[in-house]
Design a protein around this motif. Structure first.
Motif, PDB file in Angstrom:
ATOM      1  N   ASP A  27       0.870  -1.159   0.000  1.00 34.64           N
ATOM      2  CA  ASP A  27       0.000   0.000   0.000  1.00 34.64           C
ATOM      3  C   ASP A  27       0.922   1.228   0.000  1.00 34.64           C
ATOM      4  O   ASP A  27       2.113   1.109   0.316  1.00 34.64           O
ATOM      5  CB  ASP A  27      -0.832  -0.075   1.294  1.00 34.64           C
ATOM      6  CG  ASP A  27      -1.608   1.188   1.553  1.00 34.64           C
ATOM      7  OD1 ASP A  27      -2.620   1.383   0.887  1.00 34.64           O
ATOM      8  OD2 ASP A  27      -1.190   1.992   2.422  1.00 34.64           O
ATOM      9  N   ASP A  29      -0.056   5.229   0.792  1.00 35.97           N
ATOM     10  CA  ASP A  29      -0.236   6.199   1.866  1.00 35.97           C
ATOM     11  C   ASP A  29      -0.422   5.482   3.206  1.00 35.97           C
ATOM     12  O   ASP A  29      -1.245   4.582   3.320  1.00 35.97           O
ATOM     13  CB  ASP A  29      -1.458   7.084   1.561  1.00 35.97           C
ATOM     14  CG  ASP A  29      -1.446   8.350   2.364  1.00 35.97           C
ATOM     15  OD1 ASP A  29      -0.614   9.216   2.069  1.00 35.97           O
ATOM     16  OD2 ASP A  29      -2.240   8.455   3.319  1.00 35.97           O
ATOM     17  N   VAL A  59       0.495  -0.799  -4.667  1.00 38.76           N
ATOM     18  CA  VAL A  59      -0.942  -0.977  -4.912  1.00 38.76           C
ATOM     19  C   VAL A  59      -1.727   0.035  -4.076  1.00 38.76           C
ATOM     20  O   VAL A  59      -1.803  -0.065  -2.868  1.00 38.76           O
ATOM     21  CB  VAL A  59      -1.397  -2.431  -4.630  1.00 38.76           C
ATOM     22  CG1 VAL A  59      -0.765  -3.388  -5.602  1.00 38.76           C
ATOM     23  CG2 VAL A  59      -1.084  -2.899  -3.222  1.00 38.76           C
ATOM     24  N   THR A  60      -2.277   1.033  -4.754  1.00 37.27           N
ATOM     25  CA  THR A  60      -2.952   2.107  -4.018  1.00 37.27           C
ATOM     26  C   THR A  60      -4.409   2.265  -4.442  1.00 37.27           C
ATOM     27  O   THR A  60      -4.736   2.115  -5.623  1.00 37.27           O
ATOM     28  CB  THR A  60      -2.203   3.447  -4.186  1.00 37.27           C
ATOM     29  OG1 THR A  60      -2.924   4.484  -3.514  1.00 37.27           O
ATOM     30  CG2 THR A  60      -2.011   3.847  -5.643  1.00 37.27           C
ATOM     31  N   ASN A  61      -5.235   2.604  -3.489  1.00 35.59           N
ATOM     32  CA  ASN A  61      -6.647   2.877  -3.766  1.00 35.59           C
ATOM     33  C   ASN A  61      -6.874   4.319  -4.219  1.00 35.59           C
ATOM     34  O   ASN A  61      -7.988   4.673  -4.597  1.00 35.59           O
ATOM     35  CB  ASN A  61      -7.484   2.607  -2.498  1.00 35.59           C
ATOM     36  CG  ASN A  61      -7.871   1.148  -2.385  1.00 35.59           C
ATOM     37  OD1 ASN A  61      -7.540   0.337  -3.252  1.00 35.59           O
ATOM     38  ND2 ASN A  61      -8.581   0.793  -1.311  1.00 35.59           N
ATOM     39  N   SER A  63      -7.548   7.315  -6.183  1.00 32.33           N
ATOM     40  CA  SER A  63      -8.012   7.482  -7.574  1.00 32.33           C
ATOM     41  C   SER A  63      -7.610   8.824  -8.166  1.00 32.33           C
ATOM     42  O   SER A  63      -7.949   9.124  -9.308  1.00 32.33           O
ATOM     43  CB  SER A  63      -9.533   7.340  -7.627  1.00 32.33           C
ATOM     44  OG  SER A  63     -10.139   8.412  -6.920  1.00 32.33           O
ATOM     45  N   THR A  64      -6.910   9.647  -7.401  1.00 36.30           N
ATOM     46  CA  THR A  64      -6.599  11.001  -7.890  1.00 36.30           C
ATOM     47  C   THR A  64      -5.225  11.085  -8.557  1.00 36.30           C
ATOM     48  O   THR A  64      -4.740  12.168  -8.843  1.00 36.30           O
ATOM     49  CB  THR A  64      -6.664  12.042  -6.744  1.00 36.30           C
ATOM     50  OG1 THR A  64      -5.574  11.785  -5.833  1.00 36.30           O
ATOM     51  CG2 THR A  64      -7.976  11.982  -5.982  1.00 36.30           C
ATOM     52  N   LEU A 154     -12.831   9.815  -6.080  1.00 37.13           N
ATOM     53  CA  LEU A 154     -12.872  10.960  -5.167  1.00 37.13           C
ATOM     54  C   LEU A 154     -13.153  12.238  -5.947  1.00 37.13           C
ATOM     55  O   LEU A 154     -12.491  12.521  -6.936  1.00 37.13           O
ATOM     56  CB  LEU A 154     -11.568  11.131  -4.393  1.00 37.13           C
ATOM     57  CG  LEU A 154     -11.746  12.213  -3.324  1.00 37.13           C
ATOM     58  CD1 LEU A 154     -12.604  11.712  -2.178  1.00 37.13           C
ATOM     59  CD2 LEU A 154     -10.429  12.733  -2.822  1.00 37.13           C
ATOM     60  N   ASN A 181     -12.897   2.876  -5.191  1.00 31.05           N
ATOM     61  CA  ASN A 181     -12.495   2.252  -3.914  1.00 31.05           C
ATOM     62  C   ASN A 181     -13.528   2.542  -2.839  1.00 31.05           C
ATOM     63  O   ASN A 181     -14.430   3.363  -3.046  1.00 31.05           O
ATOM     64  CB  ASN A 181     -11.101   2.734  -3.491  1.00 31.05           C
ATOM     65  CG  ASN A 181     -11.009   4.236  -3.309  1.00 31.05           C
ATOM     66  OD1 ASN A 181     -11.243   4.989  -4.253  1.00 31.05           O
ATOM     67  ND2 ASN A 181     -10.694   4.671  -2.118  1.00 31.05           N
ATOM     68  N   ASP A 183     -12.669   3.152   0.662  1.00 28.46           N
ATOM     69  CA  ASP A 183     -12.153   3.770   1.901  1.00 28.46           C
ATOM     70  C   ASP A 183     -13.173   4.812   2.389  1.00 28.46           C
ATOM     71  O   ASP A 183     -13.430   5.798   1.693  1.00 28.46           O
ATOM     72  CB  ASP A 183     -10.818   4.483   1.664  1.00 28.46           C
ATOM     73  CG  ASP A 183      -9.743   3.580   1.061  1.00 28.46           C
ATOM     74  OD1 ASP A 183     -10.059   2.768   0.176  1.00 28.46           O
ATOM     75  OD2 ASP A 183      -8.582   3.721   1.475  1.00 28.46           O
ATOM     76  N   LYS A 218      -8.560  -2.353  -3.462  1.00 28.72           N
ATOM     77  CA  LYS A 218      -8.530  -3.295  -2.338  1.00 28.72           C
ATOM     78  C   LYS A 218      -9.743  -3.049  -1.463  1.00 28.72           C
ATOM     79  O   LYS A 218     -10.073  -1.881  -1.259  1.00 28.72           O
ATOM     80  CB  LYS A 218      -7.276  -3.036  -1.490  1.00 28.72           C
ATOM     81  CG  LYS A 218      -5.951  -3.098  -2.217  1.00 28.72           C
ATOM     82  CD  LYS A 218      -4.844  -2.357  -1.443  1.00 28.72           C
ATOM     83  CE  LYS A 218      -4.952  -0.864  -1.543  1.00 28.72           C
ATOM     84  NZ  LYS A 218      -3.903  -0.107  -0.848  1.00 28.72           N
ATOM     85  N   ASP A 243      -1.601  -0.507   5.904  1.00 26.78           N
ATOM     86  CA  ASP A 243      -1.849   0.191   7.181  1.00 26.78           C
ATOM     87  C   ASP A 243      -3.328   0.158   7.535  1.00 26.78           C
ATOM     88  O   ASP A 243      -3.724   0.658   8.574  1.00 26.78           O
ATOM     89  CB  ASP A 243      -1.399   1.656   7.099  1.00 26.78           C
ATOM     90  CG  ASP A 243      -2.270   2.462   6.162  1.00 26.78           C
ATOM     91  OD1 ASP A 243      -2.357   2.100   4.972  1.00 26.78           O
ATOM     92  OD2 ASP A 243      -2.922   3.430   6.622  1.00 26.78           O
TER      93      ASP A 243
HETATM   94  N1  PLP Z   1      -7.985   7.790  -1.942  1.00 30.02           N
HETATM   95  C1  PLP Z   1      -7.425   9.016  -1.980  1.00 30.02           C
HETATM   96  C2  PLP Z   1      -8.112  10.091  -2.746  1.00 30.02           C
HETATM   97  C3  PLP Z   1      -6.215   9.269  -1.320  1.00 30.02           C
HETATM   98  O1  PLP Z   1      -5.666  10.499  -1.383  1.00 30.02           O
HETATM   99  C4  PLP Z   1      -5.610   8.215  -0.600  1.00 30.02           C
HETATM  100  C5  PLP Z   1      -4.372   8.444   0.098  1.00 30.02           C
HETATM  101  O2  PLP Z   1      -3.667   9.436  -0.122  1.00 30.02           O
HETATM  102  C6  PLP Z   1      -6.223   6.965  -0.600  1.00 30.02           C
HETATM  103  C7  PLP Z   1      -7.401   6.781  -1.270  1.00 30.02           C
HETATM  104  C8  PLP Z   1      -5.607   5.783   0.092  1.00 30.02           C
HETATM  105  O3  PLP Z   1      -4.484   5.375  -0.642  1.00 30.02           O
HETATM  106  P1  PLP Z   1      -3.664   4.056  -0.236  1.00 30.02           P
HETATM  107  O4  PLP Z   1      -4.430   2.878  -0.758  1.00 30.02           O
HETATM  108  O5  PLP Z   1      -2.321   4.231  -0.913  1.00 30.02           O
HETATM  109  O6  PLP Z   1      -3.549   4.105   1.238  1.00 30.02           O
END
Ligand code: PLP
Ligand code: CA
Length: 304
Positions: A27, A29, A59-61, A63-64, A154, A181, A183, A218, A243
């Motif tokens: 991940d 952030d 691998v990040t969620n 979308s920006t 987002l 995503n 979150d 994820k 995290d």
């Molecule tokens: N979505 C947005 C818009 C974010 O800015 C972040 C973290 O900066 C996340 C989701 C979570 O990202 P990650 O999956 O890397 O923790």
């Protein structure tokens, strides 16, 4: 699941753990950085994994950001990365719709999504403010007949007019519905302010559209499907570092990966302790195999 504190293991057993995987998914952030600030020694750890011959994927969620944006960010913060090492939800949305031969999309989200779509020849509109015009009743909204998908990521300009448009397109069951995503919130930057995450926007559109979105990030499995398609990975020899347990660790658990929670982000150890005791399997699936205070704490074991 066990939730073993890496620091309670003997050096020999930590080295055994480090040898037990050939692929590392991390991940971003909360593990590698917090916003624009790299977490201490996390780049050294990731770069050493790579030096020791492990495949590394980010691998990040989020979308920006496009894959190109993320390569740039990784390199600026001293993480070695190539475009093919990045799985991000803006790119996955574009890949998914390309596989469905979609040509035009209504997007609630950011420029990154539009840029990824453009790279695979899909046009999009909807990004930016959508103002309420008191002289134009919602009932006069006319659909663009070429739109075959709606994406929700987002969007800081999320609004009632956007809800009307998204739900109207989605009233046609042939129109695909993508959520980047789930979150629910951003990590607490301030104890007094809650910053809603994309999951809240996806749930809102699901509610008025009376349909469920296909989720790219994820813990849903599209990301894993794409990963398996693009590379050769053995789940039992793959480490997922995260995290946030309800995205990262659950994703790892579902895929049969080894999971490692770091405590520099969203999930606190007290939550893990609670889930360990839970009678519900859903909660026990959130418990990682291992945890460590910070990714950078692995550095002494990697440096001989
Ligand atoms: N979505 C947005 C818009 C974010 O800015 C972040 C973290 O900066 C996340 C989701 C979570 O990202 P990650 O999956 O890397 O923790
Ligand atoms: Ca995270």
């Amino acid at each position: 699941m066990s939730a073993i504190n890496i620091k309670t293991l003997s050096r020999e057993n930590v080295l055994k753990f480090l040898k037990s995987f050939d692929t590392v998914l991390t991940d971003c952030d909360g593990v590698l950085w917090l916003h624009m600030t790299p977490l201490p020694n996390s780049s050294n750890v990731m770069n050493l994994f790579r030096k020791f011959g492990k495949q590394v994927f980010y691998v990040t969620n989020n979308s920006t950001k496009t894959r190109d944006d993320l390569v740039e960010k990784c390199r600026a913060l001293k993480f070695q990365a190539n475009k093919d090492d990045i799985l991000c939800t803006a790119n996955l949305s574009a890949c998914y719709l390309q596989s469905l031969s979609c040509k035009k999309t209504y997007v609630i989200g950011s420029e990154a999504i539009a840029r990824e779509l453009e790279q695979v020849g899909i046009s999009s509109f909807g990004i930016g403010p959508d103002v309420i015009n008191p002289n134009t009743p919602y009932s006069t909204f006319e659909k663009d007949p070429e739109v075959t998908a709606v994406i929700v990521g987002l969007d800081e300009h999320f609004s009632y007019p956007k809800m009307v448009k998204a739900a109207t397109y989605l009233n046609d069951t042939n129109v695909h519905f993508i959520g980047t995503n789930t979150d629910e919130r951003f990590p607490d930057f301030s104890k007094d302010v809650v910053i809603p995450g994309t999951g809240s926007l996806v749930r809102c559109i699901e509610s008025c559209a009376e349909r469920k979105a296909v989720i790219m990030g994820k813990p849903d499995n599209y990301m894993a499907t794409m990963l398996m398609e693009r590379s050769n990975i053995d789940p039992q020899r793959t480490l997922m570092i995260g995290d946030r347990c309800n995205t990262d660790i659950l994703f790892g658990t579902r895929c049969g990966f080894i999971t490692l929670l770091v405590l520099t982000g969203v999930t606190a150890l007290s939550d893990v302790e609670k889930w360990k005791q839970s009678e519900q399997q859903e909660e026990r699936d959130l418990v990682p195999n291992y945890y460590i205070d910070a990714l950078g704490d692995l550095l002494p074991y990697l440096k001989e």
